[in-house]
Design a protein around this motif. Structure first.
Motif, mmCIF file in Angstrom:
data_model
loop_
_atom_site.group_PDB
_atom_site.id
_atom_site.type_symbol
_atom_site.label_atom_id
_atom_site.label_comp_id
_atom_site.label_asym_id
_atom_site.label_seq_id
_atom_site.Cartn_x
_atom_site.Cartn_y
_atom_site.Cartn_z
ATOM 1 N N ARG A 5 4.117 0.866 12.405
ATOM 2 C CA ARG A 5 4.485 -0.500 12.034
ATOM 3 C C ARG A 5 3.473 -1.096 11.054
ATOM 4 O O ARG A 5 3.830 -1.728 10.076
ATOM 5 C CB ARG A 5 4.556 -1.368 13.285
ATOM 6 C CG ARG A 5 5.810 -2.144 13.396
ATOM 7 C CD ARG A 5 5.761 -3.050 14.599
ATOM 8 N NE ARG A 5 6.815 -2.644 15.508
ATOM 9 C CZ ARG A 5 6.939 -3.040 16.736
ATOM 10 N NH1 ARG A 5 6.030 -3.820 17.279
ATOM 11 N NH2 ARG A 5 7.942 -2.656 17.468
ATOM 12 N N VAL A 6 2.207 -0.875 11.337
ATOM 13 C CA VAL A 6 1.150 -1.393 10.478
ATOM 14 C C VAL A 6 1.218 -0.720 9.104
ATOM 15 O O VAL A 6 1.082 -1.368 8.054
ATOM 16 C CB VAL A 6 -0.239 -1.173 11.136
ATOM 17 C CG1 VAL A 6 -1.364 -1.472 10.151
ATOM 18 C CG2 VAL A 6 -0.363 -2.013 12.381
ATOM 19 N N LEU A 7 1.469 0.572 9.089
ATOM 20 C CA LEU A 7 1.574 1.313 7.835
ATOM 21 C C LEU A 7 2.756 0.831 6.990
ATOM 22 O O LEU A 7 2.638 0.648 5.775
ATOM 23 C CB LEU A 7 1.703 2.808 8.125
ATOM 24 C CG LEU A 7 1.709 3.734 6.929
ATOM 25 C CD1 LEU A 7 0.370 3.668 6.210
ATOM 26 C CD2 LEU A 7 2.025 5.136 7.359
ATOM 27 N N VAL A 8 3.891 0.562 7.633
ATOM 28 C CA VAL A 8 5.074 0.058 6.919
ATOM 29 C C VAL A 8 4.797 -1.331 6.357
ATOM 30 O O VAL A 8 5.118 -1.622 5.194
ATOM 31 C CB VAL A 8 6.314 0.052 7.850
ATOM 32 C CG1 VAL A 8 7.470 -0.699 7.223
ATOM 33 C CG2 VAL A 8 6.724 1.467 8.192
ATOM 34 N N CYS A 9 4.188 -2.214 7.156
ATOM 35 C CA CYS A 9 3.882 -3.563 6.674
ATOM 36 C C CYS A 9 2.898 -3.521 5.519
ATOM 37 O O CYS A 9 3.053 -4.254 4.528
ATOM 38 C CB CYS A 9 3.318 -4.416 7.807
ATOM 39 S SG CYS A 9 4.536 -4.870 9.038
ATOM 40 N N LEU A 10 1.909 -2.653 5.609
ATOM 41 C CA LEU A 10 0.924 -2.528 4.548
ATOM 42 C C LEU A 10 1.561 -2.005 3.259
ATOM 43 O O LEU A 10 1.287 -2.517 2.176
ATOM 44 C CB LEU A 10 -0.208 -1.596 4.996
ATOM 45 C CG LEU A 10 -1.365 -1.424 4.030
ATOM 46 C CD1 LEU A 10 -2.062 -2.761 3.802
ATOM 47 C CD2 LEU A 10 -2.335 -0.391 4.548
#
Length: 110
Positions: A5-10
């Motif tokens: 999730r963090v990777l997608v948002c970033l």
């Protein structure tokens, strides 16, 4: 799961920032656009003339096949042969008049 999730948002944030920065570039950094850019030693006018000549040649050779396909099937009178059998297929010779139909057994208009 949370690291994905963090990777997608970033990645979404980075892509938005890069698209905004692309729009903010100054005119000094952009390439000048000349009206007569040459590609392979040809100007745009020469390329356009060559393309037009190619399209005209293609149109003239394509026109004959289109005319053959769009031709009108002649009309048959009652009792005339309207089809021909080619093995398991039946080819149409002509179109029967209104009120009659091509009999597939006798291959005549009735």
């Amino acid at each position: 799961m949370e690291s994905v999730r963090v990777l997608v948002c970033l990645s979404v944030c980075l892509s938005v920032l890069t698209s905004l920065c692309q729009g903010e570039r100054s005119a000094e950094n952009q390439l000048p656009s000349a009206p007569d850019d040459s590609v392979l030693g040809l100007t745009t006018r020469e390329l356009a003339e060559a393309l037009q000549g190619f399209l005209d040649d293609a149109d003239s050779s394509l026109g004959l096949s289109v005319e053959k396909k769009a031709s009108v099937i002649p009309r048959c009178d009652v009792g005339e042969r309207c089809a021909m059998k080619h093995g398991p297929r039946i080819g149409r010779l002509c179109d029967c008049l209104r009120g009659t139909a091509c009999n597939t057994f006798f291959l005549r208009c009735y």
